[in-house]
Design a protein around this motif. Structure first.
Motif, PDB file in Angstrom:
ATOM      1  N   GLU A   2      15.082  -2.666   7.633  1.00 54.81           N
ATOM      2  CA  GLU A   2      15.802  -3.351   8.936  1.00 54.81           C
ATOM      3  C   GLU A   2      14.451  -4.030   9.596  1.00 54.81           C
ATOM      4  O   GLU A   2      14.589  -5.104   9.935  1.00 54.81           O
ATOM      5  CB  GLU A   2      16.748  -2.891   9.588  1.00 54.81           C
ATOM      6  CG  GLU A   2      18.055  -2.677   9.054  1.00 54.81           C
ATOM      7  CD  GLU A   2      18.526  -3.943   8.421  1.00 54.81           C
ATOM      8  OE1 GLU A   2      18.819  -4.869   9.156  1.00 54.81           O
ATOM      9  OE2 GLU A   2      19.104  -3.967   7.161  1.00 54.81           O
ATOM     10  N   VAL A   3      13.363  -3.308   9.917  1.00 51.60           N
ATOM     11  CA  VAL A   3      12.550  -3.615  10.984  1.00 51.60           C
ATOM     12  C   VAL A   3      11.476  -4.267  10.042  1.00 51.60           C
ATOM     13  O   VAL A   3      10.894  -5.556  10.536  1.00 51.60           O
ATOM     14  CB  VAL A   3      11.814  -2.490  11.549  1.00 51.60           C
ATOM     15  CG1 VAL A   3      10.471  -2.705  12.296  1.00 51.60           C
ATOM     16  CG2 VAL A   3      12.751  -1.784  12.560  1.00 51.60           C
ATOM     17  N   VAL A   4      10.957  -3.729   8.794  1.00 48.35           N
ATOM     18  CA  VAL A   4       9.875  -4.201   8.202  1.00 48.35           C
ATOM     19  C   VAL A   4      10.205  -5.841   7.646  1.00 48.35           C
ATOM     20  O   VAL A   4       9.235  -6.579   7.566  1.00 48.35           O
ATOM     21  CB  VAL A   4       9.665  -3.224   6.888  1.00 48.35           C
ATOM     22  CG1 VAL A   4       8.551  -3.860   5.886  1.00 48.35           C
ATOM     23  CG2 VAL A   4       8.953  -1.993   7.292  1.00 48.35           C
TER      24      VAL A   4
ATOM     25  N   TYR B 142       0.859  -1.224  -0.033  1.00 48.07           N
ATOM     26  CA  TYR B 142       0.060  -0.222  -0.067  1.00 48.07           C
ATOM     27  C   TYR B 142       0.972   1.227  -0.024  1.00 48.07           C
ATOM     28  O   TYR B 142       1.901   1.277   0.616  1.00 48.07           O
ATOM     29  CB  TYR B 142      -0.880   0.014   1.391  1.00 48.07           C
ATOM     30  CG  TYR B 142      -1.664   1.385   1.394  1.00 48.07           C
ATOM     31  CD1 TYR B 142      -2.819   1.851   0.567  1.00 48.07           C
ATOM     32  CD2 TYR B 142      -1.135   2.183   2.596  1.00 48.07           C
ATOM     33  CE1 TYR B 142      -3.201   3.072   1.011  1.00 48.07           C
ATOM     34  CE2 TYR B 142      -1.869   3.388   2.928  1.00 48.07           C
ATOM     35  CZ  TYR B 142      -3.041   3.620   1.897  1.00 48.07           C
ATOM     36  OH  TYR B 142      -3.604   4.814   2.288  1.00 48.07           O
TER      37      TYR B 142
ATOM     38  N   LEU C  79       9.327  -1.251  -0.741  1.00 47.00           N
ATOM     39  CA  LEU C  79       8.999  -2.056   0.323  1.00 47.00           C
ATOM     40  C   LEU C  79       8.041  -3.316  -0.117  1.00 47.00           C
ATOM     41  O   LEU C  79       8.320  -4.352   0.492  1.00 47.00           O
ATOM     42  CB  LEU C  79       8.511  -1.330   1.652  1.00 47.00           C
ATOM     43  CG  LEU C  79       9.369  -0.313   2.343  1.00 47.00           C
ATOM     44  CD1 LEU C  79       8.336   0.517   3.454  1.00 47.00           C
ATOM     45  CD2 LEU C  79      10.336  -1.054   2.880  1.00 47.00           C
TER      46      LEU C  79
ATOM     47  N   LYS D 188      13.409   8.654  10.099  1.00 51.49           N
ATOM     48  CA  LYS D 188      14.252   7.277  10.020  1.00 51.49           C
ATOM     49  C   LYS D 188      14.905   7.312   8.638  1.00 51.49           C
ATOM     50  O   LYS D 188      14.207   7.796   7.614  1.00 51.49           O
ATOM     51  CB  LYS D 188      13.394   6.312  10.405  1.00 51.49           C
ATOM     52  CG  LYS D 188      12.855   6.405  11.801  1.00 51.49           C
ATOM     53  CD  LYS D 188      13.972   6.218  12.924  1.00 51.49           C
ATOM     54  CE  LYS D 188      13.453   6.165  14.237  1.00 51.49           C
ATOM     55  NZ  LYS D 188      14.569   6.164  15.093  1.00 51.49           N
TER      56      LYS D 188
ATOM     57  N   ILE E 193       1.407  10.746   3.016  1.00 54.09           N
ATOM     58  CA  ILE E 193       2.037  10.104   4.265  1.00 54.09           C
ATOM     59  C   ILE E 193       3.148   9.810   4.107  1.00 54.09           C
ATOM     60  O   ILE E 193       3.437   8.966   3.283  1.00 54.09           O
ATOM     61  CB  ILE E 193       1.015   9.043   4.862  1.00 54.09           C
ATOM     62  CG1 ILE E 193      -0.464   9.498   5.052  1.00 54.09           C
ATOM     63  CG2 ILE E 193       1.681   8.722   6.019  1.00 54.09           C
ATOM     64  CD1 ILE E 193      -1.351   8.563   5.760  1.00 54.09           C
ATOM     65  N   ALA E 194       3.948  10.230   4.956  1.00 55.66           N
ATOM     66  CA  ALA E 194       5.348   9.891   4.927  1.00 55.66           C
ATOM     67  C   ALA E 194       5.383   9.138   6.416  1.00 55.66           C
ATOM     68  O   ALA E 194       5.089   9.668   7.511  1.00 55.66           O
ATOM     69  CB  ALA E 194       6.276  11.068   4.916  1.00 55.66           C
ATOM     70  N   TRP E 195       6.250   7.910   6.213  1.00 50.91           N
ATOM     71  CA  TRP E 195       6.228   7.215   7.503  1.00 50.91           C
ATOM     72  C   TRP E 195       7.562   7.688   8.269  1.00 50.91           C
ATOM     73  O   TRP E 195       8.440   7.591   7.528  1.00 50.91           O
ATOM     74  CB  TRP E 195       6.279   5.683   7.262  1.00 50.91           C
ATOM     75  CG  TRP E 195       5.178   5.085   6.295  1.00 50.91           C
ATOM     76  CD1 TRP E 195       5.683   4.602   4.998  1.00 50.91           C
ATOM     77  CD2 TRP E 195       3.900   5.154   6.540  1.00 50.91           C
ATOM     78  NE1 TRP E 195       4.362   4.209   4.431  1.00 50.91           N
ATOM     79  CE2 TRP E 195       3.360   4.417   5.449  1.00 50.91           C
ATOM     80  CE3 TRP E 195       2.935   5.291   7.644  1.00 50.91           C
ATOM     81  CZ2 TRP E 195       1.767   4.324   5.030  1.00 50.91           C
ATOM     82  CZ3 TRP E 195       1.701   5.230   7.426  1.00 50.91           C
ATOM     83  CH2 TRP E 195       1.059   4.661   6.425  1.00 50.91           C
ATOM     84  N   TYR E 196       7.721   7.743   9.383  1.00 52.28           N
ATOM     85  CA  TYR E 196       8.922   7.766  10.160  1.00 52.28           C
ATOM     86  C   TYR E 196       9.809   8.813   9.490  1.00 52.28           C
ATOM     87  O   TYR E 196      10.760   8.525   9.025  1.00 52.28           O
ATOM     88  CB  TYR E 196       9.477   6.531  10.395  1.00 52.28           C
ATOM     89  CG  TYR E 196       8.795   5.689  11.003  1.00 52.28           C
ATOM     90  CD1 TYR E 196       8.170   5.731  12.322  1.00 52.28           C
ATOM     91  CD2 TYR E 196       8.112   4.491  10.214  1.00 52.28           C
ATOM     92  CE1 TYR E 196       7.146   4.891  13.057  1.00 52.28           C
ATOM     93  CE2 TYR E 196       7.390   3.459  10.963  1.00 52.28           C
ATOM     94  CZ  TYR E 196       6.782   3.813  12.187  1.00 52.28           C
ATOM     95  OH  TYR E 196       6.071   2.970  12.807  1.00 52.28           O
ATOM     96  N   PRO E 197       9.491  10.217   9.618  1.00 54.15           N
ATOM     97  CA  PRO E 197      10.289  11.166   8.669  1.00 54.15           C
ATOM     98  C   PRO E 197      11.727  11.337   9.096  1.00 54.15           C
ATOM     99  O   PRO E 197      12.601  11.482   7.970  1.00 54.15           O
ATOM    100  CB  PRO E 197       9.593  12.600   8.736  1.00 54.15           C
ATOM    101  CG  PRO E 197       8.410  12.271   9.418  1.00 54.15           C
ATOM    102  CD  PRO E 197       8.409  10.686   9.819  1.00 54.15           C
TER     103      PRO E 197
ATOM    104  N   ASP F  60      16.898   2.063   8.005  1.00 50.47           N
ATOM    105  CA  ASP F  60      16.202   1.934   9.212  1.00 50.47           C
ATOM    106  C   ASP F  60      14.940   1.023   9.241  1.00 50.47           C
ATOM    107  O   ASP F  60      14.627   0.195  10.079  1.00 50.47           O
ATOM    108  CB  ASP F  60      16.076   2.987  10.163  1.00 50.47           C
ATOM    109  CG  ASP F  60      17.254   3.721  10.392  1.00 50.47           C
ATOM    110  OD1 ASP F  60      18.119   2.951  10.596  1.00 50.47           O
ATOM    111  OD2 ASP F  60      17.441   4.871  10.662  1.00 50.47           O
ATOM    112  N   ILE F  61      14.268   1.733   8.323  1.00 48.05           N
ATOM    113  CA  ILE F  61      12.672   1.214   8.282  1.00 48.05           C
ATOM    114  C   ILE F  61      12.877  -0.477   7.737  1.00 48.05           C
ATOM    115  O   ILE F  61      12.119  -1.254   8.048  1.00 48.05           O
ATOM    116  CB  ILE F  61      11.847   2.219   7.312  1.00 48.05           C
ATOM    117  CG1 ILE F  61      11.846   3.300   8.075  1.00 48.05           C
ATOM    118  CG2 ILE F  61      10.375   1.419   6.996  1.00 48.05           C
ATOM    119  CD1 ILE F  61      11.050   4.397   7.218  1.00 48.05           C
TER     120      ILE F  61
END
Lengths: 217, 240
Positions: free
Chosen positions: B97-99, B79, B141, B90, B84-88, B94-95
């Motif tokens: 590595e988590v996702v 999606y 992503l 980071k 929208i920006a996620w975690y501006p 970084d993102i």
């Protein structure tokens, strides 16, 4: 479970949440209301919720391949993790004050609450109330954080004030015990605090899961 | 073949209703979702992602109902929204590595490949990305975990004509790799450029769901462009 906690710690958390854990060491301060350390730790957690709201964290989490209740679980796990880190520091401070520093004049001549089992129990109660009032309140809307935090601040200082006052009442001096004095009373009070924490946090978590399921993002 | 099926979706708000919305998304095709601002595009898309709760209706991905298979289905979809920006603060790294830990289908080779294809620098923070780059970051992503369907809400809004064109070219390129796109827009020329199918929504109701050429044939009068035809239909709808 580990992945969602990792997400909270790496993406959502404010650095202040980690720094403010150190306020647990306020349990070493003489002549200071030691339970304020617990309050400052919650202030650090509040910063993470503010950060989460501003970075669209909840929406991001809801899009991950996890159940909605896991989004709530992630927040509670993070909050409990920070609280337990702070409790560990408080416990270390209590152990020091109850053993090596038990006869230290600066602690003996302290008009304010002693850092003992009762104080630790109250710290657990404060954290339980934070989870019930603030974290539970956040999941009513997932964006309103000011009101639940203000309500928590009022309740928090009422608890701190009561805790500070109680041992001055006749017959309640045991609440301010030093070393191993009143050991069973102190242990009982701490255990009661832990039980209160667990009950408040669990009920708040269940309620938050229920509320979050019904929220349109 | 429809890999996403939406049937009789209803969602009521005090001032707006989504009424009996039904459409499908075909495998390896681009479906454009058009309608003016406030027509119900975002409400329909959020319902498709279980971000809002429809009052009634059936949403199925790969033949499975979303409600009972949400976790599994979300592993196969991506999606993005332009707004929208996620975690501006980071970095993309970084993102990622988590996702990546949430997807057992995550493919590091695909990640590197798409990172290069999209011209993204993984050490850049989200706030340093342009609007177009933010959309590409979301595509990155999704494609790195082998998403089969990409649902994009207004991905080209706010982009300059060059960035829009570049993004649409990218959709066409990725479609050839078998990815299905469903993207909403109020910019009709975007649909003309790349869509295979058009779903047209107005005032919360689906007016038409057709292949692009058929849509143009049916609704364009006297050689009107698609944009002119939609504008005329909107005007007619407004005038009752």
């Amino acid at each position: 479970m580990g992945n969602i906690l990792l997400k909270e710690m790496k993406l959502s958390a404010s650095g202040l949440s980690y720094v403010f854990v150190l306020f647990g060491l306020m349990f070493l301060l003489p002549g200071y209301p030691v339970l304020c350390g617990a309050f400052f730790t919650t202030l650090g957690i509040y910063q993470s919720f503010q950060n989460a709201r501003e970075t669209n964290d909840i929406m991001f989490s809801a899009l991950l391949p996890i159940a909605k209740k896991d989004v709530v679980k992630g927040k509670y796990l993070f909050v409990c993790f920070i609280e337990m880190c702070s409790i560990l520091l408080m416990m270390a401070a209590v152990l020091l004050r109850m053993t090596v520093l038990v006869d230290s004049p600066i602690y003996r001549n302290n008009a304010l609450m002693n850092a003992n089992g009762f104080a630790l129990g109250l710290a657990f109660v404060i954290y339980g109330l934070f989870n019930a009032i603030f974290v539970g309140g956040f999941f009513k809307t997932i964006y309103k954080i000011g009101r639940p935090f203000i309500v928590f601040i009022i309740v928090n200082f009422a608890v701190i004030g009561t805790g500070e006052a109680l041992h001055h009442f006749p017959g309640l001096s045991g609440l301010n015990a030093f070393g191993t004095e009143q050991f069973w009373l102190q242990t009982g009070l701490m255990t009661s605090g832990i039980i209160t924490y667990v009950v408040l946090t669990y009920r708040s978590f269940k309620q938050s899961c229920f509320r979050f399921e019904r929220i349109d993002l | 073949m429809s890999i996403v099926e939406i049937k009789n979706l209803n969602k009521g708000y005090p001032a707006f209703n989504l009424k009996e919305v039904s459409f499908g998304i075909n495998e390896g095709e681009i479906t454009g979702f058009i309608g003016r601002n406030g027509a119900g595009k975002t409400t329909a898309i959020k319902s498709m992602l279980n971000l809002i709760h429809p009052d009634s209706g059936d949403i199925r991905y790969f033949g499975k109902p979303l409600a009972e298979n949400e976790t599994e289905i979300k592993k196969s979809i991506g999606y993005s929204t332009g707004s929208i920006a996620w975690y501006p603060r980071k970095t993309i790294k970084d993102i990622v590595e988590v996702v990546k830990k949430f997807y057992d289908t995550w493919d590091d080779d695909a990640y590197i490949r798409y990172l290069k294809m999209f011209g993204l620098d993984e050490n850049k923070k989200a706030l340093e990305l342009s609007e177009g780059m933010k959309v590409k970051c979301n595509l990155l992503l999704a494609l790195s975990h082998n998403a089969k369907v990409l649902i994009l809400d207004e991905p080209t809004s706010g982009l300059d004509p060059f960035s829009r064109d570049e993004l649409l070219e990218l959709f066409i390129r990725l479609k050839k790799e078998g990815v299905a796109f469903f993207f909403s827009t109020h910019i009709i020329s975007d649909i003309e450029k790349c869509a295979d199918n058009i779903v047209y929504i107005s005032k919360g109701e689906i007016i038409s769901e057709l292949p692009k050429e058929e849509f143009i044939q049916r609704f364009s009068e006297k050689g009107e462009s698609l944009e002119d035809a939609i504008l005329r239909m909107e005007r007619e709808a407004s005038n009752g």
